[in-house]
Design an enzyme around this catalytic site. Structure first.
Site, PDB file in Angstrom:
ATOM      1  N   PHE A  37       0.840  -1.203   0.000  1.00 39.33           N
ATOM      2  CA  PHE A  37       0.000   0.000   0.000  1.00 39.33           C
ATOM      3  C   PHE A  37       0.876   1.254   0.000  1.00 39.33           C
ATOM      4  O   PHE A  37       0.689   2.180  -0.795  1.00 39.33           O
ATOM      5  CB  PHE A  37      -0.927  -0.022   1.226  1.00 39.33           C
ATOM      6  CG  PHE A  37      -1.910   1.112   1.264  1.00 39.33           C
ATOM      7  CD1 PHE A  37      -3.161   0.984   0.668  1.00 39.33           C
ATOM      8  CD2 PHE A  37      -1.590   2.316   1.886  1.00 39.33           C
ATOM      9  CE1 PHE A  37      -4.076   2.028   0.694  1.00 39.33           C
ATOM     10  CE2 PHE A  37      -2.500   3.365   1.915  1.00 39.33           C
ATOM     11  CZ  PHE A  37      -3.738   3.223   1.318  1.00 39.33           C
ATOM     12  N   ASP A  38       1.866   1.255   0.892  1.00 39.08           N
ATOM     13  CA  ASP A  38       2.757   2.418   0.987  1.00 39.08           C
ATOM     14  C   ASP A  38       3.494   2.671  -0.320  1.00 39.08           C
ATOM     15  O   ASP A  38       3.694   3.807  -0.733  1.00 39.08           O
ATOM     16  CB  ASP A  38       3.778   2.219   2.110  1.00 39.08           C
ATOM     17  CG  ASP A  38       3.113   2.337   3.467  1.00 39.08           C
ATOM     18  OD1 ASP A  38       1.970   2.841   3.515  1.00 39.08           O
ATOM     19  OD2 ASP A  38       3.716   1.919   4.468  1.00 39.08           O
ATOM     20  N   GLU A 113     -30.891   0.430  15.184  1.00 34.29           N
ATOM     21  CA  GLU A 113     -29.461   0.697  15.050  1.00 34.29           C
ATOM     22  C   GLU A 113     -28.913   1.081  16.409  1.00 34.29           C
ATOM     23  O   GLU A 113     -29.677   1.440  17.300  1.00 34.29           O
ATOM     24  CB  GLU A 113     -29.231   1.887  14.092  1.00 34.29           C
ATOM     25  CG  GLU A 113     -29.761   1.649  12.712  1.00 34.29           C
ATOM     26  CD  GLU A 113     -29.800   2.929  11.872  1.00 34.29           C
ATOM     27  OE1 GLU A 113     -29.104   3.906  12.222  1.00 34.29           O
ATOM     28  OE2 GLU A 113     -30.539   2.933  10.885  1.00 34.29           O
ATOM     29  N   LYS A 115     -26.922   3.674  18.883  1.00 23.67           N
ATOM     30  CA  LYS A 115     -26.751   5.119  18.918  1.00 23.67           C
ATOM     31  C   LYS A 115     -25.291   5.398  19.235  1.00 23.67           C
ATOM     32  O   LYS A 115     -24.816   5.124  20.340  1.00 23.67           O
ATOM     33  CB  LYS A 115     -27.667   5.738  19.972  1.00 23.67           C
ATOM     34  CG  LYS A 115     -27.663   7.242  19.922  1.00 23.67           C
ATOM     35  CD  LYS A 115     -28.802   7.808  20.726  1.00 23.67           C
ATOM     36  CE  LYS A 115     -28.964   9.300  20.516  1.00 23.67           C
ATOM     37  NZ  LYS A 115     -27.779  10.083  20.791  1.00 23.67           N
ATOM     38  N   ASP A 117     -21.964   7.412  20.012  1.00 23.37           N
ATOM     39  CA  ASP A 117     -21.775   8.582  20.848  1.00 23.37           C
ATOM     40  C   ASP A 117     -20.582   9.390  20.348  1.00 23.37           C
ATOM     41  O   ASP A 117     -19.461   9.226  20.815  1.00 23.37           O
ATOM     42  CB  ASP A 117     -21.546   8.117  22.293  1.00 23.37           C
ATOM     43  CG  ASP A 117     -21.817   9.226  23.273  1.00 23.37           C
ATOM     44  OD1 ASP A 117     -22.317  10.274  22.846  1.00 23.37           O
ATOM     45  OD2 ASP A 117     -21.519   9.039  24.460  1.00 23.37           O
ATOM     46  N   TYR A 226     -27.511   7.552   7.699  1.00 28.98           N
ATOM     47  CA  TYR A 226     -28.708   8.243   7.201  1.00 28.98           C
ATOM     48  C   TYR A 226     -28.395   8.842   5.849  1.00 28.98           C
ATOM     49  O   TYR A 226     -27.448   9.615   5.714  1.00 28.98           O
ATOM     50  CB  TYR A 226     -29.079   9.330   8.207  1.00 28.98           C
ATOM     51  CG  TYR A 226     -30.396  10.043   7.963  1.00 28.98           C
ATOM     52  CD1 TYR A 226     -31.463   9.422   7.333  1.00 28.98           C
ATOM     53  CD2 TYR A 226     -30.563  11.353   8.409  1.00 28.98           C
ATOM     54  CE1 TYR A 226     -32.663  10.086   7.147  1.00 28.98           C
ATOM     55  CE2 TYR A 226     -31.757  12.033   8.236  1.00 28.98           C
ATOM     56  CZ  TYR A 226     -32.804  11.393   7.593  1.00 28.98           C
ATOM     57  OH  TYR A 226     -33.986  12.057   7.416  1.00 28.98           O
ATOM     58  N   LYS A 312     -32.421   5.575  25.279  1.00 29.73           N
ATOM     59  CA  LYS A 312     -31.139   5.754  25.957  1.00 29.73           C
ATOM     60  C   LYS A 312     -30.991   4.724  27.079  1.00 29.73           C
ATOM     61  O   LYS A 312     -31.899   4.581  27.903  1.00 29.73           O
ATOM     62  CB  LYS A 312     -31.078   7.157  26.584  1.00 29.73           C
ATOM     63  CG  LYS A 312     -31.038   8.281  25.574  1.00 29.73           C
ATOM     64  CD  LYS A 312     -29.630   8.439  25.051  1.00 29.73           C
ATOM     65  CE  LYS A 312     -29.330   9.835  24.587  1.00 29.73           C
ATOM     66  NZ  LYS A 312     -29.072  10.829  25.532  1.00 29.73           N
ATOM     67  N   CYS A 406     -16.757  34.139  49.890  1.00 33.17           N
ATOM     68  CA  CYS A 406     -16.404  33.803  48.505  1.00 33.17           C
ATOM     69  C   CYS A 406     -14.952  33.318  48.428  1.00 33.17           C
ATOM     70  O   CYS A 406     -14.045  34.014  48.885  1.00 33.17           O
ATOM     71  CB  CYS A 406     -16.591  35.030  47.612  1.00 33.17           C
ATOM     72  SG  CYS A 406     -16.024  34.744  45.931  1.00 33.17           S
ATOM     73  N   CYS A 409     -12.951  36.119  46.199  1.00 36.84           N
ATOM     74  CA  CYS A 409     -12.705  37.509  46.586  1.00 36.84           C
ATOM     75  C   CYS A 409     -12.955  37.774  48.070  1.00 36.84           C
ATOM     76  O   CYS A 409     -12.725  38.882  48.547  1.00 36.84           O
ATOM     77  CB  CYS A 409     -13.554  38.453  45.735  1.00 36.84           C
ATOM     78  SG  CYS A 409     -15.302  38.400  46.155  1.00 36.84           S
ATOM     79  N   CYS A 424     -21.994  35.144  45.351  1.00 36.49           N
ATOM     80  CA  CYS A 424     -21.113  36.208  45.800  1.00 36.49           C
ATOM     81  C   CYS A 424     -21.658  37.524  45.245  1.00 36.49           C
ATOM     82  O   CYS A 424     -21.791  37.672  44.033  1.00 36.49           O
ATOM     83  CB  CYS A 424     -19.703  35.952  45.280  1.00 36.49           C
ATOM     84  SG  CYS A 424     -18.655  37.408  45.389  1.00 36.49           S
ATOM     85  N   CYS A 430     -15.257  40.701  41.770  1.00 38.00           N
ATOM     86  CA  CYS A 430     -14.892  39.293  41.965  1.00 38.00           C
ATOM     87  C   CYS A 430     -14.372  38.716  40.635  1.00 38.00           C
ATOM     88  O   CYS A 430     -15.132  38.605  39.673  1.00 38.00           O
ATOM     89  CB  CYS A 430     -16.126  38.543  42.469  1.00 38.00           C
ATOM     90  SG  CYS A 430     -15.843  36.796  42.720  1.00 38.00           S
TER      91      CYS A 430
END
Ligand code: IVH
Length: 668
Positions: A37-38, A113, A115, A117, A226, A312, A406, A409, A424, A430
């Site tokens: 291939f190369d 099918e 799903k 991710d 699709y 899901k 806080c 600050c 805060c 802040c």
């Protein structure tokens, strides 16, 4: 070798290499060795170098990417990129089945099918060649990432076989296999870079890299699920995908047709466990109606098709120890407790932090440092703590005291009546609040000022150059170049992008201001209703709540925001800088003879390209939509128009006109 001979040789090599790519990357059945291939690839590279005029972006040598660093252009999706509605229980699927069955009768098939991710991509093929790859974007318009997509070896640049339509769209999911993801993260950690949170983020982040040579080094792959177009081979989604596999596409092997929802349940149950042995992440099952005609009849809502649904799987759980709790201050001052965890593997990624939401949540769970906790990953990137294993609690542990000052600050924290969050109140002093507001202001959905990331905002703030968003408009290239890490080129880019943001429409400026509870949608509603910042500022709680979708909470927040003189001053300065503070009228709709008329165009034209004819209609006041409906007035048909569109126009009684007639009607 003369030019003609070289051309033939080059074409042959391209074809052969494309075929071997397909055997290797799509079918997983290489027919020659890597070495062979190369060798072929080197031969092609040498010839292309010798005959640069025979350049072709679809050559297999182009898959290495290039170093051109540029911002992405955007393009419209010919068909909007919808998402799927989700079902989390089998009952919801029964409801879905009932709705479909009502329209379909008894005799129809579902396709099941997995799903995947990752991140969705839309590939435009013209005359058998990959023309453009567009990300989802906002569903109607996305980033053109063709150079990056070309680096994915399993995506065909030139189709093989025959029978594919002249023009069609292939959609699928770009993802990063788990082993590649782990490797990438290991390398990033070694280089001192932040690792990606999960393979999905890694895939999405990689696709948005500006340098496609970098993309080529990342282990991306893609499943296509699709196909969209006017003259597809058959009425069956399933059959069409099987056919598309023969054109060179990597269509998932896991795909089954079933005639009843019970069989769909069996598919779901089987894959709940089996999916863990796959080399990539899946988070559910997608169920689609097989017949395109039936899909069409069922139609879509603005957000998702009625002919498909995503089931899901329940989030995975893990158990680990809570080491400590730290506190983060957001742009609105809200203090969020974050759990620092003993790193644990959850759904394929290592989790070190989880959100605890607020003080009430900590109390509710009575979670304490040293506890063993259950964590879960829902749809969000950041996992959450869902419970404590009390049997493992150390005997000396004490309940958590939420902080009173806080952490950024030192101001005394406050809490509004009826709200769970501590905040805060030091809005203007802040640092995380100031920086957060600027980051929100420049973000993509707001003013979209690219080149300015979190780090640069930090630098600008630390160096006293920017205290609020209006200061951005007074920056000079000279000031930027002096900052660490910023070169002249990036400085110029930032300034250009700041300048460009002055064109951003009012609704997004309003969103950019970061008024509490005024998200994108509310900003749009308010902008359209009040038309200008002046009128919005004068609005009372009563006038605001009279606007559909605006409740007391939003109204109160808007009035409160405008009552602050600092904000009035901010608006004055932003206006002075040239930002849009009123609706400019709908830029998409011009005045003209086609006002109020909707058009659909189909086929090829002699006077216009496809884009030009749309522009022509719009410039004369008309609106162009992608598909025919009862609101369509004219179908403009060119050479070889889509037969299904012609049929539908006839059924709906929509007038079919030629491009000459269109031009005549426009009076030009
Ligand atoms: S079909 C109009 N099939 O899930 C329906 N989507 O929330 C087009 N996805 O945007 C999508 N696996 O990014 C389809 N087998 C599959 C899928 C799938 C993953 C993603 C896709 C889509 C999102 C919907």
């Amino acid at each position: 070798m003369d030019r003609e001979e070289a051309r033939r040789k080059i074409e042959k090599l391209r074809r052969v290499l494309n075929e071997h790519n397909y055997y290797y990357y799509v079918l997983n059945q290489p027919r020659i060795s890597d070495f062979e291939f190369d060798m072929l690839m080197h031969e092609l590279e040498a010839l292309e170098k010798q005959f640069p005029e025979l350049y072709d972006p679809a050559s297999p040598t182009r898959r290495v990417g290039n170093d051109i660093n540029r911002e992405f252009k955007q393009a419209d999706h010919v068909y909007p990129m919808l998402s799927l509605s989700n079902a989390y229980s089998l009952e919801e699927l029964v409801d879905f089945d009932r709705r479909v069955r009502k329209d379909a009768g008894a005799d129809f098939l579902y396709v099941c099918e997995l799903k995947y991710d990752g991140t969705a991509i839309s590939l435009v093929y013209n005359r058998g060649r990959l023309q453009q790859a567009i990300t989802r974007g906002d569903g109607t318009r996305g980033d053109v990432v063709t150079d990056n997509i070309r680096t994915i070896r399993s995506i065909p640049l030139v189709l093989q076989g025959e029978g594919y339509p002249d023009h069609f769209i292939m959609r699928g999911e770009v993802y990063m296999p788990r082993d590649g993801f782990d490797r990438l993260n290991r390398e990033r950690i070694e280089r001192g870079e932040e690792p990606f949170a999960n393979p999905r983020n890694a895939a999405a982040g990689t696709l948005k890299l500006q340098n496609s040579a970098q993309v080529a080094k990342r282990p991306l792959d893609c499943f296509l699920y699709y196909i969209l177009g006017e003259s597809l081979p058959t009425d069956s989604h399933y059959e069409n995908l099987q056919t598309a596999r023969r054109w060179g596409f990597r269509i998932p092997q896991v795909m089954e047709r079933h005639g009843s929802i019970e069989e769909v349940f069996r598919f779901i149950n089987r894959w709940e466990e089996e999916r863990r042995s796959l080399s990539y992440d899946t988070d559910g099952v997608v169920i689609k109606v097989d017949s395109l005609r039936l899909q069409h009849r069922l139609g879509s809502t603005a957000k998702s098709p009625r002919w498909a649904i995503a089931y899901k799987y329940k989030a995975e759980q893990a158990k680990t120890r809570l080491l400590s709790i730290s506190y983060q201050v957001g742009r609105t001052g809200t203090v969020t407790p974050v759990a620092n965890l003993d790193p644990v593997l959850l759904a394929g990624t290592t989790v070190k932090r989880a959100t605890l939401h607020n003080a009430d949540q900590i109390k509710l769970l009575d979670v304490r440092p040293g506890d063993t906790v259950y964590i879960e990953k829902g749809g969000e990137i950041i996992p959450k703590i869902t419970g404590v294993d009390l049997s493992l609690r150390p005997p000396d542990s004490t309940p958590v005291e939420f902080i009173t000052y806080c952490p950024a600050c030192g101001s005394l924290l406050k809490r509004n009546e009826g709200e769970a969050a501590w905040f805060c109140p030091n809005e203007t002093g802040c640092p995380p609040q100031i920086k957060g507001r600027i980051e929100h202001f420049i973000s993509r959905k707001a003013m979209n000022i690219d080149g300015l990331g979190e780090e640069t905002v930090d630098l600008l703030f630390e160096n006293g150059l920017v205290q609020d968003p209006a200061d951005l408009y007074h920056l000079s290239p000279g000031q930027l170049v002096h900052l660490e890490r910023l070169g002249e080129k990036s400085a110029a880019n930032i300034i250009r992008s700041i300048e460009k943001s002055k064109q951003v429409p009012f609704e997004r400026v309003l969103y950019a201001l970061g008024i509490r509870f005024v998200g994108e949608t509310v900003a749009r509603t308010l902008a359209r209703h009040f038309q200008s910042i002046g009128r919005l500022r004068e609005a009372s709680v009563e006038t605001l709540t009279a606007v559909p979708e605006v409740g007391e909470k939003i109204a109160g927040s808007v009035v409160h925001w405008f009552a602050d003189p600092k904000n009035t001053e901010l608006i004055r300065r932003l206006k002075e800088a040239g930002l849009r503070m009123e609706i400019a009228g709908d830029p998409g709709i011009a005045e003209g003879p086609f006002n109020g008329l909707q058009f659909v165009v189909s086929g090829t034209f002699t006077r216009f390209s496809r884009d030009d004819i749309k522009t022509f209609i719009e410039e004369h006041g008309g609106k162009v939509t992608g598909s025919l409906s009862s609101r369509t007035r004219y179908l403009v048909a060119g050479g070889q128009p889509g037969p299904s569109k012609m049929d539908k126009a006839q059924t709906l009684g929509i007038e079919i006109i030629s491009e000459e007639e269109l031009v005549r009607m426009a009076g030009t």
